[in-house]
Design an enzyme around this catalytic site. Structure first.
Site, PDB file in Angstrom:
ATOM      1  N   TYR A  72      -1.456   3.953  -6.106  1.00 19.30           N
ATOM      2  CA  TYR A  72      -1.993   2.773  -5.413  1.00 19.30           C
ATOM      3  C   TYR A  72      -1.867   1.538  -6.306  1.00 19.30           C
ATOM      4  CZ  TYR A  72      -5.661  -0.368  -3.586  1.00 19.30           C
ATOM      5  OH  TYR A  72      -6.369  -1.451  -3.123  1.00 19.30           O
TER       6      TYR A  72
ATOM      7  N   ASP B 199       2.992  -3.418  12.609  1.00 15.90           N
ATOM      8  CA  ASP B 199       2.917  -2.059  12.075  1.00 15.90           C
ATOM      9  C   ASP B 199       3.657  -2.046  10.745  1.00 15.90           C
ATOM     10  OD1 ASP B 199       3.065   0.630  11.450  1.00 15.90           O
ATOM     11  OD2 ASP B 199       3.374   1.262  13.525  1.00 15.90           O
TER      12      ASP B 199
ATOM     13  N   LYS C 235      -0.105  -2.232  -5.905  1.00 17.36           N
ATOM     14  CA  LYS C 235      -0.863  -3.469  -6.072  1.00 17.36           C
ATOM     15  C   LYS C 235      -0.278  -4.340  -7.187  1.00 17.36           C
ATOM     16  CE  LYS C 235      -2.440  -3.406  -2.933  1.00 17.36           C
ATOM     17  NZ  LYS C 235      -2.809  -4.384  -1.877  1.00 17.36           N
TER      18      LYS C 235
ATOM     19  N   SER D  41      -4.341  -8.208  -3.830  1.00 18.16           N
ATOM     20  CA  SER D  41      -4.015  -7.153  -4.782  1.00 18.16           C
ATOM     21  C   SER D  41      -5.290  -6.395  -5.148  1.00 18.16           C
ATOM     22  CB  SER D  41      -3.338  -7.748  -6.022  1.00 18.16           C
ATOM     23  OG  SER D  41      -2.936  -6.736  -6.916  1.00 18.16           O
TER      24      SER D  41
ATOM     25  N   ASN E 109      -2.857  -9.055   3.561  1.00 19.70           N
ATOM     26  CA  ASN E 109      -4.108  -8.389   3.198  1.00 19.70           C
ATOM     27  C   ASN E 109      -4.106  -6.888   3.452  1.00 19.70           C
ATOM     28  OD1 ASN E 109      -7.260  -8.093   3.070  1.00 19.70           O
ATOM     29  ND2 ASN E 109      -6.710  -7.521   5.168  1.00 19.70           N
TER      30      ASN E 109
END
Length: 321
Positions: free
Chosen positions: A192, A77, A196, A159, A104
């Site tokens: 986001y 988790d 990344k 990424s 991932n």
């Protein structure tokens, strides 16, 4: 370097006797990456939160064929770094080696985002901090595995091209990790993208530190391309006014199947050339299909990479980990 037209199991090294972990592998690019590695003989742990979904995915993989490889569930988790550490420790109690770690899993580019109970931005926790903790927990075992003859140990961070959207001045503070770019489509994408970018910088600094210790572990960050996943569907559906129409009718024209995304990630994890020319591939950023590509200038900034690593270590330490 010229790009590849495709990548198949034949382009991967023999993975018999090798052990791998793929986070978030019950669907999407992670699922297809697990399939590729298992078909080449690997023992792969699908690190996922929901046991039911994981076991359903594992049964599906078996029906589709994984040759003589195997797939197993590891409870993970990522919403809490403490649970990421627990997953790593559980794995250490099961296995004596770890050859491949593919970070991932990710929260997608649709908000709103919020601070969690520890005062950390939830998307940065899921996409970077918890993966950082998992990697650090498993790193001693990967270092031991890397000392074996003919070793080929790899760490892969998945990424995104979205990392090029952001231009951070610093990662020297906890607040810099918590930066939220606002509640709009562009703001969500930037927040986001910041997580990344952290994936790419993490790989750069980790590779640098491993090289300073002369430890032969190859670290790679990879953008899988525009792939139809739960995350991409969620983002398209969140677009104002015509999101549902875009997701269902326009999205399929631009977003490829899971297998296509796994070609780049799978090659980063087990490609033959990566083993044969290790120095060339150390710390690189890949775009489809398995092509070494220059990331954003901020992703190449050694100061930012060190600041991110050091600040993440401090944040994790403050959590008692």
């Amino acid at each position: 370097m010229p790009g590849r037209k495709t990548v198949s199991e034949e382009d991967l090294v023999d993975l018999h006797g090798k052990v791998a972990i793929v986070t978030g592998g019950n669907t999407g690019v992670g699922y297809a990456t697990i399939q590729m590695m298992a078909r080449n003989g690997a023992k792969v742990y699908m690190a996922a939160r929901d046991e039911g979904r994981a076991m359903e995915a594992i049964e599906k993989l078996k029906k589709e064929g994984i040759n003589d490889g195997s797939v197993h569930w590891l409870k993970l988790d990522l919403s809490d770094p403490r649970m990421a550490q627990s997953a790593g420790k559980e794995f250490l109690g099961k296995e004596q080696r770890l050859d491949i770690l593919v970070n991932n899993a990710a929260r997608g580019s649709f908000g709103p985002y919020k601070l969690d109970k520890d005062g950390l931005l939830d998307i940065m926790v899921t996409n970077h901090i918890s993966h950082f903790v998992l990697t650090e927990t498993l790193l001693p075992l990967m270092k031991t595995t890397a000392k074996e003859p003919d070793s080929d140990v790899r760490v892969v961070n998945v990424s995104s091209l979205a990392h090029t959207r952001v231009k951070p001045e610093s990662y020297a503070t906890k607040d810099s990790l918590n930066k939220d770019y606002g509640e709009s489509v562009g703001g969500y994408l930037d927040t986001y993208g910041n997580s990344k970018l952290a994936n790419v910088l993490h790989i750069k600094e980790l590779q640098k530190r491993l090289n300073s210790e002369s430890i032969p572990i190859t670290c790679i960050s990879a953008h899988p391309g525009a792939i139809k996943t739960v995350g991409s569907d969620g983002f398209l559906a969140s677009l104002p006014y015509f999101g549902w129409i875009i997701k269902n009718y326009i999205g399929p024209l631009f977003f490829g199947p899971w297998r296509k995304g796994a070609m780049t990630v799978g090659y980063a994890a087990a490609g033959k050339e990566v083993k044969e020319q290790r120095e060339k591939w150390q710390g690189v950023y890949l775009t489809p299909i398995a092509t070494i590509t220059k990331p954003s200038q901020y992703a190449l900034d050694e100061r930012l990479a060190k600041e991110l690593y050091d600040t993440t270590e401090k944040v994790v330490k403050d959590l008692g980990l």
